[in-house]
Scaffold this motif. Sequence first.
Motif, mmCIF file in Angstrom:
data_model
loop_
_atom_site.group_PDB
_atom_site.id
_atom_site.type_symbol
_atom_site.label_atom_id
_atom_site.label_comp_id
_atom_site.label_asym_id
_atom_site.label_seq_id
_atom_site.Cartn_x
_atom_site.Cartn_y
_atom_site.Cartn_z
ATOM 1 N N THR A 190 7.432 9.879 3.656
ATOM 2 C CA THR A 190 7.846 10.864 2.669
ATOM 3 C C THR A 190 7.708 12.262 3.258
ATOM 4 O O THR A 190 6.641 12.628 3.748
ATOM 5 N N THR A 234 8.392 5.234 1.330
ATOM 6 C CA THR A 234 8.558 6.605 0.865
ATOM 7 C C THR A 234 8.152 6.637 -0.601
ATOM 8 O O THR A 234 8.278 5.636 -1.315
ATOM 9 N N ARG A 235 7.651 7.776 -1.024
ATOM 10 C CA ARG A 235 7.293 7.950 -2.442
ATOM 11 C C ARG A 235 8.446 8.605 -3.172
ATOM 12 O O ARG A 235 9.183 9.398 -2.557
ATOM 13 N N PRO A 236 8.604 8.319 -4.438
ATOM 14 C CA PRO A 236 7.756 7.431 -5.231
ATOM 15 C C PRO A 236 7.939 5.977 -4.810
ATOM 16 O O PRO A 236 9.032 5.558 -4.423
ATOM 17 N N LEU A 237 6.843 5.235 -4.889
ATOM 18 C CA LEU A 237 6.883 3.826 -4.517
ATOM 19 C C LEU A 237 7.678 3.037 -5.550
ATOM 20 O O LEU A 237 7.575 3.282 -6.748
ATOM 21 N N LEU A 278 -3.597 7.160 -3.330
ATOM 22 C CA LEU A 278 -2.667 7.044 -4.465
ATOM 23 C C LEU A 278 -3.372 7.245 -5.797
ATOM 24 O O LEU A 278 -2.735 7.584 -6.783
ATOM 25 N N ASP A 282 3.833 5.946 5.682
ATOM 26 C CA ASP A 282 4.520 6.727 4.652
ATOM 27 C C ASP A 282 5.322 7.826 5.343
ATOM 28 O O ASP A 282 4.762 8.685 6.020
#
Length: 172
Positions: free
Chosen positions: A106, A76-79, A171, A104
């Motif tokens: 997120t 998930t972001r933020p990494l 990214l 991902d």
Amino acid sequence: MLLDGEAWAARFRDFEREAWRLETLPAYNVPQEAEEIRAFKAGERIDPRTHSNSYTEDLRRVRREGKSKGRVHIVTRPLSDYLLYEFMYYEAHAMAGEEIRIMDVTGRSNPLVGVPDFWMFDKREVVLMNYQADGTQISREVYGGDPAEFVEYQRTALTESVPFEEYVKGLA
């Protein structure tokens, strides 16, 4: 059965077709990586085109033997800083032949929520990777049940993920 030492190393040496891993944590607490992580945070980077160590050499051996090694990492972001550090090595590992994918989740539901980290060898043997909440490994344990559910977890992870190289382009 818990795995360590030679019994663990033999899994990677002796698999016939495929070794595959699901990673679910944003960070792993590996004492041997502490200095490298400090250097990474200070701005040091490896050159993935020239980086070579026992892991990349083993990946090349696996490829020469016509086998595959791969993984999907759920993120998930933020990494996390750890993931950014790990991605630096993923690039070198992908160049050496590992099939790395990123799932991902997120802003969307995780279809593998609650599934533990594991390695699967030839779709026949599953080794559960047990961790504390901070990412410190507790044990590696051979799963005694039918591996069919883990084959399905792998199928889901592969379907729901993108190749590492594609993910990191997004990214930038």
